[in-house]
Design an enzyme around this catalytic site. Structure first.
Site, PDB file in Angstrom:
ATOM      1  N   TRP A 198       2.609   1.582  -3.405  1.00 49.11           N
ATOM      2  CA  TRP A 198       1.622   1.974  -4.413  1.00 49.11           C
ATOM      3  C   TRP A 198       1.382   3.480  -4.376  1.00 49.11           C
ATOM      4  O   TRP A 198       1.214   4.123  -5.414  1.00 49.11           O
ATOM      5  CB  TRP A 198       0.321   1.209  -4.158  1.00 49.11           C
ATOM      6  CG  TRP A 198      -0.804   1.521  -5.085  1.00 49.11           C
ATOM      7  CD1 TRP A 198      -0.969   1.099  -6.371  1.00 49.11           C
ATOM      8  CD2 TRP A 198      -1.973   2.310  -4.781  1.00 49.11           C
ATOM      9  NE1 TRP A 198      -2.155   1.571  -6.894  1.00 49.11           N
ATOM     10  CE2 TRP A 198      -2.788   2.313  -5.936  1.00 49.11           C
ATOM     11  CE3 TRP A 198      -2.403   2.994  -3.647  1.00 49.11           C
ATOM     12  CZ2 TRP A 198      -4.012   2.982  -5.983  1.00 49.11           C
ATOM     13  CZ3 TRP A 198      -3.624   3.662  -3.697  1.00 49.11           C
ATOM     14  CH2 TRP A 198      -4.407   3.653  -4.865  1.00 49.11           C
ATOM     15  N   HIS A 199       1.386   4.060  -3.178  1.00 47.02           N
ATOM     16  CA  HIS A 199       1.156   5.498  -3.054  1.00 47.02           C
ATOM     17  C   HIS A 199       2.353   6.318  -3.513  1.00 47.02           C
ATOM     18  O   HIS A 199       2.186   7.419  -4.033  1.00 47.02           O
ATOM     19  CB  HIS A 199       0.826   5.858  -1.599  1.00 47.02           C
ATOM     20  CG  HIS A 199      -0.592   5.584  -1.217  1.00 47.02           C
ATOM     21  ND1 HIS A 199      -0.997   4.390  -0.665  1.00 47.02           N
ATOM     22  CD2 HIS A 199      -1.711   6.342  -1.313  1.00 47.02           C
ATOM     23  CE1 HIS A 199      -2.295   4.415  -0.435  1.00 47.02           C
ATOM     24  NE2 HIS A 199      -2.762   5.586  -0.821  1.00 47.02           N
ATOM     25  N   GLY A 200       3.563   5.811  -3.291  1.00 49.43           N
ATOM     26  CA  GLY A 200       4.742   6.570  -3.697  1.00 49.43           C
ATOM     27  C   GLY A 200       5.946   6.187  -2.877  1.00 49.43           C
ATOM     28  O   GLY A 200       5.937   5.218  -2.120  1.00 49.43           O
ATOM     29  N   SER A 259       0.831  -1.205   0.000  1.00 50.70           N
ATOM     30  CA  SER A 259       0.000   0.000   0.000  1.00 50.70           C
ATOM     31  C   SER A 259       0.864   1.253   0.000  1.00 50.70           C
ATOM     32  O   SER A 259       0.588   2.215  -0.736  1.00 50.70           O
ATOM     33  CB  SER A 259      -0.920  -0.006   1.221  1.00 50.70           C
ATOM     34  OG  SER A 259      -1.769   1.120   1.215  1.00 50.70           O
TER      35      SER A 259
END
Length: 508
Positions: free
Chosen positions: A363-365, A360
């Site tokens: 995935w965000h950065g 997670s």
């Protein structure tokens, strides 16, 4: 097309990219009404419609020609890998391919220090990454024995490989291509062939299978989204997490700072409420999201929701709050990561949870703030579940008895604490840098760590054992206790089967 957006951006004081993004979300409304008028007997026309609208968004409006080429590359690469790699590792190959590409673009965004006001490829690519990796797992599930699959996997499995046009239409479904919602291939095809509306046959106007009430709900979503957008535009410059690291913030007393920070959290979230609600309404206009009929016979359209505003701002506990935020991403993490990294025949544990939260964050950065939020979020969820398991049985009224004041106080306390801890843990997510995040927490006197750390210390150092014995002595129905060894970082969403089993035990 910039000449159309620059004057508007100047008039409202927003960036040109922001105006373009909101314009695309609003343009999707009339286009959604056109899409649903294409008969189910012309599926290829529907796929082409999705593709052409997405091209229109990316190239002439957003000026993201190279970005669209990159997305197309991820789509074609996934289509080829899933079709030709028969190994059980195929979904992980797709995952590595897609997430690797996304991570490279995250690094580029960080290198150029692009702000949230800049619209570039990583936003749409995050949505596409969920769709492509889910597709790979659905294809994999279609190749294994049905008895080895759970209910969700059986419903979503792909046994007939799509044509390239079908896959392009799915990948570039236009209402959700920019900010979501993410959807799986089976749901997309049920929208195309209108099997989604099978239960509504004969209930639509003019003999259509599509039930009435869709437009009313969709445009209500649009209005709600615009209200949230207005809140953010008007109040955003004064209420934002970054104010915690300004000299002005330290001139105020601690209670003032804490109260002000809570309002900052709501205003920061309002921009997400705005775009997710706007895109939900556009999706509903295309027919996506139909979930049946209510008790009065009215059609319900909850399947395209990505956020539940009241459950976040006034949550009963932190678990409900998490389950109501970025709903579709939670489903993706649960079905494509959490369950898939768990060895067959074993229950998910610490390793599964760590990999899920790590995915997670990635995935965000690559910003450190994401990892600070998700790491601390895991401990918050653990503390919440321990409270429910050890404290809640003492305040539950007997079956059939009315709500007691003790239970109400417990619920109110849970709501207040959940809101306070949400705004504390979410700060690094918006501040991004490690230095700013630590400084903001320091100026808030680390209240989130005191809240969570003290509760975990109590439960792990004998509190759980004491309360468990007390429950047994008083004949209370104990809820499932989550030990630190097995769930230091619990999953984003609880497993539905576990919840049902627990409910059955309580009913007995």
């Amino acid at each position: 097309m910039d000449a159309l957006f620059v004057p508007l951006a100047s008039a409202v004081g927003a960036s040109v990219d922001q105006i373009k993004l909101i314009s695309c979300l609003l343009i999707a409304y009339p286009l959604g009404s056109l899409f649903i008028r294409i008969p189910s007997s012309q599926p290829n026309l529907k796929h082409c419609f999705n593709l052409l609208v997405s091209v229109f968004f990316f190239i002439p409006v957003l000026n993201l020609s190279w970005g669209f080429v990159q997305l197309l590359g991820s789509v074609l690469g996934t289509y080829f890998i899933a079709a030709n790699v028969k190994s059980p590792n195929m979904p992980w190959i797709v995952f590595t391919f897609v997430m690797g590409h996304l991570t490279i673009n995250h690094i580029i965004r960080a290198f150029f220090n692009l702000s949230y006001e800049t619209v570039e490829v990583t936003g749409p690519q995050m949505v596409l990454a969920m769709k492509l990796t889910t597709f790979a797992w659905n294809v994999y599930d279609g190749r294994v024995a049905p008895e080895d699959l759970d209910k969700w996997q059986l419903q979503k499995r792909i046994t007939k490989y799509p044509t390239l046009l079908e896959f392009l239409g799915y990948s570039f479904y236009f209402p959700g291509i920019l900010v979501g919602p993410y959807l799986d291939y089976a749901s997309y095809m049920s929208l195309i062939d209108e099997s989604l509306f099978k239960s509504a046959e004969g209930k639509g106007s003019k003999g259509r299978a599509i039930p009435d009430g869709r437009k009313r709900i969709a445009y209500r979503k649009m209005l709600n989204g615009l209200v949230f957008l207005g809140i953010f535009v008007v109040l955003g410059p004064s209420f934002y997490y970054g104010i915690a690291v300004t000299p002005w913030f330290v001139t105020k007393g601690f209670l003032y700072r804490m109260a002000y920070f809570q309002l900052c959290g709501f205003i920061e979230r309002s921009k997400y409420y705005a775009v997710w609600t706007l895109t939900e309404g556009a999706s509903i206009l295309t027919g996506l999201g139909f979930t049946g009929f209510g008790p009065s016979g009215e059609s319900t359209w909850e399947g395209a929701a990505n956020v539940k505003f009241l459950e976040i701002e006034v949550p009963s506990n932190f678990k409900v709050l998490l389950d109501s935020w970025n709903i579709n991403t939670n489903i993706w993490l649960r079905e494509c990561i959490y369950k898939r990294v768990t060895p067959k025949g074993k229950k998910p544990g610490f390793r599964s949870s760590m990999l899920t939260f790590g995915t997670s964050a990635l995935w965000h950065g690559i910003a450190m703030g994401y990892y600070m939020t998700f790491l601390f979020g895991g401990f918050i969820t653990t503390a919440g579940r321990l409270c429910r398991a050890n404290l809640r049985p003492f305040v539950l009224p007997p079956p059939g008895a009315p709500m007691t004041m003790t239970k109400r106080i417990y619920d109110w306390t849970g709501t207040i604490l959940s809101i306070a801890i949400l705004n504390y843990v979410a700060a690094p997510f918006m501040l991004l840098s490690f230095t700013d995040s630590v400084e903001a927490w320091r100026r808030l006197h680390w209240y989130g760590f005191w809240m969570v750390g003290s509760s975990l210390a109590f439960f792990w150092l004998g509190g759980s054992k004491f309360l468990k014995a007390l429950q047994k002595k008083e004949g209370k129905i104990a809820e499932k206790v989550v030990t630190p060894e097995s769930h230091v970082m619990p999953p984003p969403l609880d497993d539905v089967a576990d919840e049902l089993k627990e409910l059955q035990k309580r009913m007995k």
